[in-house]
Scaffold this motif. Structure first.
Motif, PDB file in Angstrom:
ATOM      1  N   LYS A 488       0.837  -1.201   0.000  1.00  0.00           N
ATOM      2  CA  LYS A 488       0.000   0.000   0.000  1.00  0.00           C
ATOM      3  C   LYS A 488       0.877   1.257   0.000  1.00  0.00           C
ATOM      4  O   LYS A 488       0.643   2.213  -0.758  1.00  0.00           O
ATOM      5  CB  LYS A 488      -0.899  -0.048   1.254  1.00  0.00           C
ATOM      6  N   LEU A 489       1.906   1.232   0.843  1.00  0.00           N
ATOM      7  CA  LEU A 489       2.812   2.379   0.940  1.00  0.00           C
ATOM      8  C   LEU A 489       3.537   2.602  -0.387  1.00  0.00           C
ATOM      9  O   LEU A 489       3.683   3.733  -0.863  1.00  0.00           O
ATOM     10  CB  LEU A 489       3.816   2.120   2.078  1.00  0.00           C
ATOM     11  N   GLU A 490       3.973   1.506  -0.985  1.00  0.00           N
ATOM     12  CA  GLU A 490       4.658   1.580  -2.284  1.00  0.00           C
ATOM     13  C   GLU A 490       3.750   2.250  -3.311  1.00  0.00           C
ATOM     14  O   GLU A 490       4.153   3.177  -4.018  1.00  0.00           O
ATOM     15  CB  GLU A 490       5.013   0.157  -2.750  1.00  0.00           C
ATOM     16  N   GLN A 491       2.508   1.791  -3.364  1.00  0.00           N
ATOM     17  CA  GLN A 491       1.537   2.320  -4.320  1.00  0.00           C
ATOM     18  C   GLN A 491       1.309   3.814  -4.096  1.00  0.00           C
ATOM     19  O   GLN A 491       1.401   4.612  -5.031  1.00  0.00           O
ATOM     20  CB  GLN A 491       0.222   1.546  -4.156  1.00  0.00           C
ATOM     21  N   ASP A 492       1.051   4.183  -2.836  1.00  0.00           N
ATOM     22  CA  ASP A 492       0.751   5.591  -2.522  1.00  0.00           C
ATOM     23  C   ASP A 492       1.937   6.498  -2.851  1.00  0.00           C
ATOM     24  O   ASP A 492       1.758   7.587  -3.404  1.00  0.00           O
ATOM     25  CB  ASP A 492       0.391   5.745  -1.041  1.00  0.00           C
ATOM     26  N   LEU A 493       3.154   6.042  -2.492  1.00  0.00           N
ATOM     27  CA  LEU A 493       4.326   6.887  -2.723  1.00  0.00           C
ATOM     28  C   LEU A 493       4.622   7.015  -4.214  1.00  0.00           C
ATOM     29  O   LEU A 493       4.924   8.100  -4.707  1.00  0.00           O
ATOM     30  CB  LEU A 493       5.549   6.332  -1.972  1.00  0.00           C
ATOM     31  N   GLU A 494       4.533   5.892  -4.924  1.00  0.00           N
ATOM     32  CA  GLU A 494       4.816   5.962  -6.370  1.00  0.00           C
ATOM     33  C   GLU A 494       3.761   6.796  -7.085  1.00  0.00           C
ATOM     34  O   GLU A 494       4.089   7.527  -8.022  1.00  0.00           O
ATOM     35  CB  GLU A 494       4.962   4.556  -6.948  1.00  0.00           C
ATOM     36  N   ASP A 495       2.512   6.721  -6.632  1.00  0.00           N
ATOM     37  CA  ASP A 495       1.474   7.581  -7.209  1.00  0.00           C
ATOM     38  C   ASP A 495       1.810   9.049  -7.003  1.00  0.00           C
ATOM     39  O   ASP A 495       1.458   9.895  -7.823  1.00  0.00           O
ATOM     40  CB  ASP A 495       0.107   7.275  -6.573  1.00  0.00           C
ATOM     41  N   ALA A 496       2.485   9.348  -5.872  1.00  0.00           N
ATOM     42  CA  ALA A 496       2.852  10.743  -5.582  1.00  0.00           C
ATOM     43  C   ALA A 496       4.174  11.120  -6.250  1.00  0.00           C
ATOM     44  O   ALA A 496       4.713  12.196  -6.008  1.00  0.00           O
ATOM     45  CB  ALA A 496       2.948  10.944  -4.074  1.00  0.00           C
ATOM     46  N   GLY A 497       4.705  10.220  -7.078  1.00  0.00           N
ATOM     47  CA  GLY A 497       5.921  10.541  -7.825  1.00  0.00           C
ATOM     48  C   GLY A 497       7.205  10.330  -7.033  1.00  0.00           C
ATOM     49  O   GLY A 497       8.260  10.833  -7.411  1.00  0.00           O
ATOM     50  N   ILE A 498       7.130   9.594  -5.931  1.00  0.00           N
ATOM     51  CA  ILE A 498       8.324   9.342  -5.109  1.00  0.00           C
ATOM     52  C   ILE A 498       9.008   8.066  -5.603  1.00  0.00           C
ATOM     53  O   ILE A 498       8.338   7.078  -5.937  1.00  0.00           O
ATOM     54  CB  ILE A 498       7.927   9.183  -3.619  1.00  0.00           C
ATOM     55  N   GLU A 499      10.339   8.092  -5.647  1.00  0.00           N
ATOM     56  CA  GLU A 499      11.097   6.919  -6.089  1.00  0.00           C
ATOM     57  C   GLU A 499      11.435   6.048  -4.878  1.00  0.00           C
ATOM     58  O   GLU A 499      12.100   6.500  -3.951  1.00  0.00           O
ATOM     59  CB  GLU A 499      12.392   7.364  -6.770  1.00  0.00           C
ATOM     60  N   VAL A 500      10.966   4.806  -4.922  1.00  0.00           N
ATOM     61  CA  VAL A 500      11.044   3.948  -3.743  1.00  0.00           C
ATOM     62  C   VAL A 500      11.827   2.670  -4.033  1.00  0.00           C
ATOM     63  O   VAL A 500      11.619   2.033  -5.064  1.00  0.00           O
ATOM     64  CB  VAL A 500       9.621   3.535  -3.286  1.00  0.00           C
ATOM     65  N   LEU A 501      12.712   2.319  -3.119  1.00  0.00           N
ATOM     66  CA  LEU A 501      13.370   1.011  -3.156  1.00  0.00           C
ATOM     67  C   LEU A 501      12.851   0.213  -1.966  1.00  0.00           C
ATOM     68  O   LEU A 501      12.934   0.671  -0.825  1.00  0.00           O
ATOM     69  CB  LEU A 501      14.893   1.155  -3.059  1.00  0.00           C
ATOM     70  N   ILE A 502      12.293  -0.968  -2.237  1.00  0.00           N
ATOM     71  CA  ILE A 502      11.727  -1.781  -1.153  1.00  0.00           C
ATOM     72  C   ILE A 502      12.595  -2.994  -0.907  1.00  0.00           C
ATOM     73  O   ILE A 502      12.762  -3.838  -1.798  1.00  0.00           O
ATOM     74  CB  ILE A 502      10.291  -2.217  -1.512  1.00  0.00           C
ATOM     75  N   ASP A 503      13.145  -3.068   0.299  1.00  0.00           N
ATOM     76  CA  ASP A 503      13.972  -4.228   0.625  1.00  0.00           C
ATOM     77  C   ASP A 503      13.056  -5.359   1.104  1.00  0.00           C
ATOM     78  O   ASP A 503      12.709  -5.462   2.272  1.00  0.00           O
ATOM     79  CB  ASP A 503      15.018  -3.871   1.684  1.00  0.00           C
ATOM     80  N   ASP A 504      12.653  -6.199   0.142  1.00  0.00           N
ATOM     81  CA  ASP A 504      11.745  -7.321   0.429  1.00  0.00           C
ATOM     82  C   ASP A 504      12.516  -8.642   0.449  1.00  0.00           C
ATOM     83  O   ASP A 504      11.933  -9.708   0.323  1.00  0.00           O
ATOM     84  CB  ASP A 504      10.648  -7.374  -0.646  1.00  0.00           C
ATOM     85  N   ARG A 505      13.868  -8.554   0.566  1.00  0.00           N
ATOM     86  CA  ARG A 505      14.654  -9.792   0.554  1.00  0.00           C
ATOM     87  C   ARG A 505      14.410 -10.594   1.829  1.00  0.00           C
ATOM     88  O   ARG A 505      14.076 -10.030   2.863  1.00  0.00           O
ATOM     89  CB  ARG A 505      16.155  -9.449   0.460  1.00  0.00           C
ATOM     90  N   LYS A 506      14.625 -11.892   1.733  1.00  0.00           N
ATOM     91  CA  LYS A 506      14.490 -12.733   2.927  1.00  0.00           C
ATOM     92  C   LYS A 506      15.812 -12.679   3.690  1.00  0.00           C
ATOM     93  O   LYS A 506      16.630 -13.588   3.619  1.00  0.00           O
ATOM     94  CB  LYS A 506      14.144 -14.162   2.526  1.00  0.00           C
ATOM     95  N   GLU A 507      16.043 -11.543   4.346  1.00  0.00           N
ATOM     96  CA  GLU A 507      17.276 -11.329   5.102  1.00  0.00           C
ATOM     97  C   GLU A 507      16.914 -10.876   6.512  1.00  0.00           C
ATOM     98  O   GLU A 507      15.822 -10.378   6.748  1.00  0.00           O
ATOM     99  CB  GLU A 507      18.132 -10.232   4.441  1.00  0.00           C
ATOM    100  N   ARG A 508      17.877 -11.018   7.437  1.00  0.00           N
ATOM    101  CA  ARG A 508      17.664 -10.544   8.801  1.00  0.00           C
ATOM    102  C   ARG A 508      17.592  -9.017   8.809  1.00  0.00           C
ATOM    103  O   ARG A 508      18.194  -8.365   7.952  1.00  0.00           O
ATOM    104  CB  ARG A 508      18.824 -10.994   9.694  1.00  0.00           C
TER     105      ARG A 508
END
Ligand SMILES: [Zn+2]
Length: 572
Positions: A488-508
């Motif tokens: 949801k946050l990714e969607q809202d921020l990208e809609d507002a023109g913000i460039e987002v990197l999401i660390d969704d890796r399976k890491e600690r």
């Protein structure tokens, strides 16, 4: 962008030959990889930074009325032969042959090629002025490529060239570029100074460098603490005060024995005299003639200034054999008293009341020496400025800095247009040479210069305007509510023109936080099951050193708040 799908290969180990922060961190954080000596690949996030810097530059160039072109990097030898630089560029030029044996080279700079465009397309005074620029790969076979992106053999540069009717027009173009450069460097978020440069071999009458202030730069510059004055130490002028009245009761000069004491430090200890009371005497060669230059023991000679005073193009220390022959003493015992050639002293030497200098006798020095009283000399400003010297503009104090030259602007005059025949017909149908200016920015070098200035022990701290992404979201865990909140946050921020990197890796979490600090995106949002219980996520600026100072914000308010923060950081 999802980290799990991105190529951001962070590594623990720095390259073994890396010394500078930018070389170490850009490699460790997965921005660049070395391909050969002074040759680098940009990985995806490195390329994003490079492009952002490029966009700031091209935006300001366009706004200043310049037009973008693209000249070839592969050049037939003819053009540089026409200007004489095929020979004068020497080993720095990357040369090659085509299959027919024809001479080619890779462009180290493009004055000749742009001049060719001008002479073909510009005919009349009505066609001027023009300002053309490009962002392009340049090649220079540096003897010692070093420091990662700071000194490369292949690099990206923005080079602009202005063409004007006359000197007044060229100065106007120069001023326009100076204002554009100031906006460019302001927007990159760098601390920099515009420095009056020695125009050196290029021979322009007006020139300035844009120096990024760092700990590790190649250039030594001074800048005033009070006003905008800044200059390279070799050319910065020293404000000479009135020559002091020296006490008249200083005893007559006397020769003393100083066996094997050659350096100022040695003699200073041996005679118990301050280095500032020494007349440091250097024999230099100026156009074949041997000249003695004298500066105070705690000052450094500026060869650039001395060359100017003597009216010669270059100065070099005299070879040891010649010094011994002309002074009659071993090296380390030269002095101005009784020297057979011309003596030039720095103005500060006039203030030494009771001085020490070499006696032109091996193992001996003279004490109680005064310039003017004991020897004849020309006095001038021939020393490097030092910390604490007085600003020549405002009387404030000068401070020393290291600088990385990231931009250089200057009026070229008609040097290239004369050689290449870049002429136009004026109102009276008289043929005249176009007056040129030339304006460069090291685009890939700016990537490294930024890291030199903006980093800490954990990694890079990008200014918002050139960061690869604006917001880094660390997703902690795989619980459905976490995955959903992140999406949801990714969607809202990208809609507002913000460039987002999401660390969704399976890491600690520890690994994710370490990588986030290393990569250096300015804002980090942490989304985890624990804080989501109360509907909250954590927001932390990269520049905030203490993790305890992260704020908890409501997930529902997060998009708006983050957009505001990004915009605020873009303006600061
Ligand atoms: Zn000042």
């Amino acid at each position: 962008m999802r980290y799990s799908r991105a190529l951001i290969p962070t590594v623990k180990e720095a390259p073994s030959d890396a010394v500078t922060a930018s070389h170490i961190l850009l490699t460790r954080a997965g921005y660049v990889r070395r391909i050969g000596a002074g040759i680098y690949s940009f990985l995806p996030i490195g390329f994003r930074v490079l492009k952002k810097i490029e966009q700031i530059i091209t935006g300001e160039m366009d706004r200043a009325g310049a037009q973008q072109v693209l000249l070839p990097a592969l050049l037939p030898a003819d053009y540089f032969k026409e200007s004489g630089r095929w020979d004068s560029f020497g080993d720095t030029m990357m040369r090659l042959k085509d299959r027919k044996g024809g001479d080619y080279h890779l462009g180290p700079t493009h004055e000749e090629i742009i001049c060719d465009m001008a002479r073909r397309e510009i005919k009349s005074y009505r066609d001027l002025p023009k300002n053309l620029y490009q962002v392009q790969t340049k090649y220079r076979d540096e003897a010692r490529p070093r420091a990662g992106l700071l000194r490369c053999r292949e690099f990206t540069m923005k080079d602009a060239y202005s063409f004007d009717l006359n000197d007044a027009g060229a100065l106007e173009s120069y001023e326009t570029m100076r204002a554009a450069y100031t906006r460019i460097f302001d927007r990159t978020g760098l601390t920099y100074r515009m420095v009056n440069a020695d125009s050196g071999a290029m021979g322009g009458s007006q020139s300035a460098e844009f120096q990024v202030l760092t700990q590790s730069g190649e250039d030594q510059i001074v800048a005033c603490e009070k006003c905008d004055y800044a200059a390279n130490v070799e050319v910065a002028s020293v404000r000479a005060g009135e020559p002091p009245t020296l006490p008249s009761d200083i005893p007559a000069r006397k020769q003393v024995s100083t066996p094997k004491k050659k350096t100022i430090e040695d003699v200073s200890k041996f005679l118990d005299k301050e280095p500032a009371s020494f007349l440091k005497s250097l024999v230099v060669r100026a156009d074949g003639e041997l000249v003695m230059a004298v500066v105070r023991g705690d000052h450094e000679l500026s060869e650039t200034k001395l060359a100017r005073v003597l009216g010669v193009s270059e100065i070099g220390l005299a070879e040891p054999g010649a010094v011994v022959k002309t002074t009659g003493a071993k090296l380390g015992f030269s002095g101005p008293v009784g020297f057979s050639g011309k003596v030039v002293i720095d103005s500060a030497v006039l203030g030494i009341a009771d001085g020490v200098c070499g006696a032109n006798v091996t193992d001996a020095h003279l004490v109680h020496v005064q310039a003017e009283r004991d020897f004849e000399a020309t006095s001038a400003d021939i020393r490097n400025v030092t910390e604490g010297d007085v600003c020549p503009e405002c009387g404030g104090q000068l401070k020393l800095y290291r600088g990385i030259e990231a931009g250089h602007i200057f009026v070229l005059g008609t040097h290239y247009s004369d050689k290449m025949g870049a002429t136009y017909l004026d109102k009276e149908q008289v043929k005249r040479s176009m007056v040129m200016g030339c304006y460069g920015i090291g685009v890939s070098r700016l990537v490294a210069a930024t890291v030199e200035q903006h980093h800490d022990d954990n990694g890079i701290l990008w200014p918002m305007s050139i960061a690869p992404y604006q917001v880094h979201i660390a997703q902690l865990g795989e619980e459905p509510q976490v995955v959903e909140a992140v999406a949801k946050l990714e969607q809202d921020l990208e809609d507002a023109g913000i460039e987002v990197l999401i660390d969704d890796r399976k890491e600690r979490p520890g690994v994710k936080f370490k990588d986030a600090d290393l990569i250096g995106i300015p804002l980090r949002v942490t989304v985890g099951a624990r804080s989501l219980k109360t509907g909250q996520v954590e927001l932390k600026p990269r520049a905030e050193p203490n993790p305890k100072n992260a704020e908890l914000i409501q997930l529902s308010d997060a998009p708006q708040l983050i957009v505001e923060r990004v915009q605020k950081l873009l303006k600061s």
